[in-house]
Scaffold this active site. Sequence first.
Site, short mmCIF file in Angstrom:
data_model
loop_
_atom_site.label_atom_id
_atom_site.label_comp_id
_atom_site.label_asym_id
_atom_site.label_seq_id
_atom_site.Cartn_x
_atom_site.Cartn_y
_atom_site.Cartn_z
N HIS A 155 26.95 27.60 22.87
CA HIS A 155 26.62 27.13 24.22
C HIS A 155 25.84 28.16 25.02
CE1 HIS A 155 29.20 23.42 24.39
NE2 HIS A 155 29.60 23.99 23.26
N ASP A 346 21.07 32.14 31.02
CA ASP A 346 22.09 31.10 30.88
C ASP A 346 21.70 30.23 29.71
OD1 ASP A 346 24.30 29.48 31.50
OD2 ASP A 346 23.91 29.66 33.65
P1 ADP Z 1 29.05 27.98 32.62
O1 ADP Z 1 29.28 27.13 31.43
O2 ADP Z 1 28.51 29.33 32.32
O3 ADP Z 1 30.21 28.04 33.55
P2 ADP Z 1 27.40 25.74 33.54
O4 ADP Z 1 26.59 25.64 34.78
O5 ADP Z 1 26.72 25.29 32.30
O6 ADP Z 1 27.88 27.25 33.45
O7 ADP Z 1 28.70 24.85 33.66
C1 ADP Z 1 29.62 25.02 34.69
C2 ADP Z 1 30.44 23.74 34.85
O8 ADP Z 1 31.60 24.06 35.58
C3 ADP Z 1 29.70 22.68 35.63
O9 ADP Z 1 30.01 21.41 35.12
C4 ADP Z 1 30.23 22.86 37.04
O10 ADP Z 1 30.27 21.67 37.81
C5 ADP Z 1 31.61 23.36 36.81
N1 ADP Z 1 31.89 24.29 37.90
C6 ADP Z 1 31.22 25.39 38.23
N2 ADP Z 1 31.73 25.96 39.32
C7 ADP Z 1 32.74 25.19 39.70
C8 ADP Z 1 33.66 25.24 40.77
N3 ADP Z 1 33.57 26.14 41.74
N4 ADP Z 1 34.60 24.31 40.81
C9 ADP Z 1 34.64 23.33 39.88
N5 ADP Z 1 33.79 23.21 38.88
C10 ADP Z 1 32.85 24.13 38.79
C1 G6P Z 2 30.99 29.23 29.37
C2 G6P Z 2 31.27 29.39 27.90
C3 G6P Z 2 32.49 28.57 27.52
C4 G6P Z 2 33.66 28.93 28.43
C5 G6P Z 2 33.27 28.79 29.90
C6 G6P Z 2 34.38 29.22 30.85
O1 G6P Z 2 30.69 27.90 29.60
O2 G6P Z 2 30.15 28.98 27.14
O3 G6P Z 2 32.85 28.81 26.17
O4 G6P Z 2 34.77 28.09 28.17
O5 G6P Z 2 32.13 29.58 30.14
O6 G6P Z 2 34.85 30.50 30.52
P1 G6P Z 2 36.36 30.78 30.10
O7 G6P Z 2 36.37 32.18 29.62
O8 G6P Z 2 37.17 30.55 31.34
O9 G6P Z 2 36.71 29.79 29.04
#
Ligand code: ADP
Ligand code: G6P
Length: 444
Positions: A155, A346
Amino acid sequence: MARLVIVSNRVPAPRPNKEEKAGGLAVALKDALTGRPALWFGWSGHISASTEPNVHVVGDTTFCTLDLTEREHRLYYAGFSNGMLWPLLHYRVGLTEFRREELEGYRAVNEKFANSLMPLLRPDDMIWVHDFHLIPLGAALRALGAKQRVGFFLHVPFPPAALFDALPQGQGLLADLKAYDLVGVQTESDAENLRNAMHDGAHVGAFPIGMDAAGFAADAVKSVRRKEALRLSASLSGRALILGVDRLDYSKGLPERFKGYAALLKRFPEHRNKVTFLQVAPISRGDVAQYRALKRELDELAGRINGEHGDIDWNPIRWITRGVPRAQLAGFHRLARVGLVTPLRDGMNLVAKEFIAAQNPHDPGVLVLSRFAGAAAELKGAILVNPHDPEEIAEGLHAALTMDTAEAKSRWAVDMETILANSAAHWSQRFIDALQASQAALVN
Ligand code: ADP
Ligand code: G6P
């Protein structure tokens, strides 16, 4: 339909009275699962000495999760996965910390997962392993005799081979990837980097992850009328909302983003007291030192910017480190005039796609997006910026805030069409079809 076995470290299994952990992997996979019999296996999110799997059945999906011991959590999760692999894969070699003991702990947890999963497998299962925590899992399953198709999806980004080379024993992980029938990454450039590192990329492909844009749009329409969105809207007193939503992670470029916003207020004073920047960033991986340091830095920056630029009736930055339910966020996105998504690196960044999905088609907000998010390869309507340069972020913000509706609409329409064409369900189907069609690379 063959059963799908998903394996990931983070599993959104139902947990009574627990706030869901935000993260792209769990969100996308949940959207991808609808209507397919599945077993979802991984970490329970708990730390204990128990070796009993926790099983929950929800509709067609059986969640089976294991607890980690305190030591396993420290070595495998906080240590090798988040202290070494995460920064390395995000091009941040300077932040990596390598310890052999952690690599061994990482391998041991992968073997523990393989040992528990093996007896649950059926001969015609399709197995799909996710993300950097579980690179050796496929090879561990093969060592136990698994003959099923096994695919892997990364991912996060994959850096150029010269950077990946900084990882001691990194060749061992690349060899592990060869046990998979198919390895998927987010973008063509990640695929190219990984093929170069592996010197054999026949079974590496780009499968950019999607999301349920129509569903998120419907959530946004509902949630913008609910209490929280109405409170937010009333509190703005007519000011334009700039919104950032991220896990509190150094890959997200938050200090640079805050500085970019401060540069906007300084260089384009017409926006003073006319905009409000709301950054929602729930604490993530708080047991890893770099994450705690980041929070302190941002607390200070937010305080300083509010002190320097604020007014008796205006706080330029609102800074929230609590989680906000995703359905509520959909309404906040719809209220925003600008979505500010500026990761330094990202894999994809689903928040960028969610911002687009949530907009009002008749008067959409504008996305200011980092060139270094995987999403930048797809979202051609966004204003792209180099997130390392606060001045460029300020210029991007100014352009977004002053854009006329006709241009905003045409940029938004291009991006909305793109994300509607790639739902999470499409994405997973594309990967599964390719896995079905694949030949094992170097497997016994
Ligand atoms: P990462 O996987 O690195 O966290 P992404 O942007 O691909 O970054 O995915 C983040 C996901 O988590 C999104 O679906 C987003 O809506 C959710 N998310 C991010 N921040 C929050 C938050 N403050 N509260 C709830 N959901 C969140
Ligand atoms: C990114 C990573 C995921 C991970 C998520 C939240 O999306 O690609 O593998 O689950 O961040 O991080 P955490 O350490 O809380 O699982």
